[in-house]
Enzyme design. Structure first.
Site, PDB file in Angstrom:
ATOM      1  N   ASN A  48       0.855  -1.183   0.000  1.00 12.71           N
ATOM      2  CA  ASN A  48       0.000   0.000   0.000  1.00 12.71           C
ATOM      3  C   ASN A  48       0.894   1.236   0.000  1.00 12.71           C
ATOM      4  O   ASN A  48       2.027   1.189   0.476  1.00 12.71           O
ATOM      5  CB  ASN A  48      -0.938   0.007   1.212  1.00 12.71           C
ATOM      6  N   HIS A  49       0.389   2.315  -0.553  1.00 16.95           N
ATOM      7  CA  HIS A  49       1.183   3.533  -0.743  1.00 16.95           C
ATOM      8  C   HIS A  49       2.478   3.202  -1.486  1.00 16.95           C
ATOM      9  O   HIS A  49       3.570   3.623  -1.111  1.00 16.95           O
ATOM     10  CB  HIS A  49       1.454   4.214   0.602  1.00 16.95           C
TER      11      HIS A  49
END
Length: 246
Positions: A48-49
């Protein structure tokens, strides 16, 4: 509910259902469920990110900070600062203006003179999407179980109705900033700080107290792609590498 909120949630939850043993550790379950939402694997990138830019600088606390806490990085001595701006989601080349990128991150690592480090993680929304990690896993699974054309209430609709904090998060406006530098960020957690006199209080760190500057929808598309995108991706395999900024 705002269209951006719907699109963001749809992008976050567009995953096939993933069967797991009941005793799967929570971090593993979260990782596997988020992995299943990706269009394909992206080796070397975080789940994520994934898209982000890492910068190095220095941090000097405000003069009054030491009156609130004895934390070493909030005394008078400057510390080396590493910070990473990022877009939500696991796709490392996602456009900054994509609805799935509406949640942006800002992570700090303070490297203190004695060699120790402390971290601070922020997002551009004043609340997180769920109250607990367990609820976040429930949100992901509800989204994975929701299919087009399903009769109402769908699993995700049921989750939103039973979790008002998540429904509130989805409906919050998340306009595209003129720049990451003009975005406002909020720490994910409140912190208990204690000063030299033993006085304690809870505080929460915001970054960017001024007014936000936003792009109009038309300006999203008029800007050259090189200006709209985060300049360079930093992979977790080399977390201390400096990213080019120009």
């Amino acid at each position: 509910m705002r269209r951006t909120g719907f699109l963001l949630l749809s992008a976050l939850l567009a995953a096939p259902a993933l069967a797991q043993p009941a005793d799967t550790p929570l971090p593993r379950a979260l990782f596997d469920t988020m992995s299943a939402s990706l269009p394909r694997p992206f080796p070397g990138y975080r789940i994520n990110h994934a898209k982000g830019a890492l910068y190095e600088g220095s941090f000097t606390p405000a003069a009054g900070a030491a009156a609130l806490t004895t934390a070493p990085h909030l005394q008078s001595t400057p510390s080396t600062l590493l910070l990473r701006y990022s877009d939500a989601g696991g796709v490392p080349d996602v456009a900054d203006t994509a609805p799935s990128s509406a949640v942006r991150g800002l992570a700090f690592t303070f490297r203190l003179p004695d060699g120790t480090e402390t971290d601070l993680m922020c997002i551009n929304v004043p609340v997180f999407v769920t109250r607990t990690p367990q609820d976040f896993l429930g949100l992901l699974r509800a989204g994975a179980a929701t299919k087009p054309g399903m009769p109402q209430p769908t699993p995700i609709a049921q989750f939103l109705e039973s979790h008002p904090e998540t429904k509130y998060f989805v409906t919050l406006p998340k306009p595209v900033p003129d720049s990451f530098a003009t975005e406002r960020f909020f720490a994910l957690h409140a912190y208990k700080v204690t000063n030299a006199a033993g006085e304690a209080r809870f505080i929460r760190f915001p970054r960017g107290a001024g007014g936000r500057r936003r792009l109009s929808q038309g300006r999203h598309h008029r800007r050259p792609a090189a200006q709209r995108a985060v300049r360079r991706d930093c992979r977790p395999a080399s977390p201390w590498a400096r990213c080019a900024t120009g």
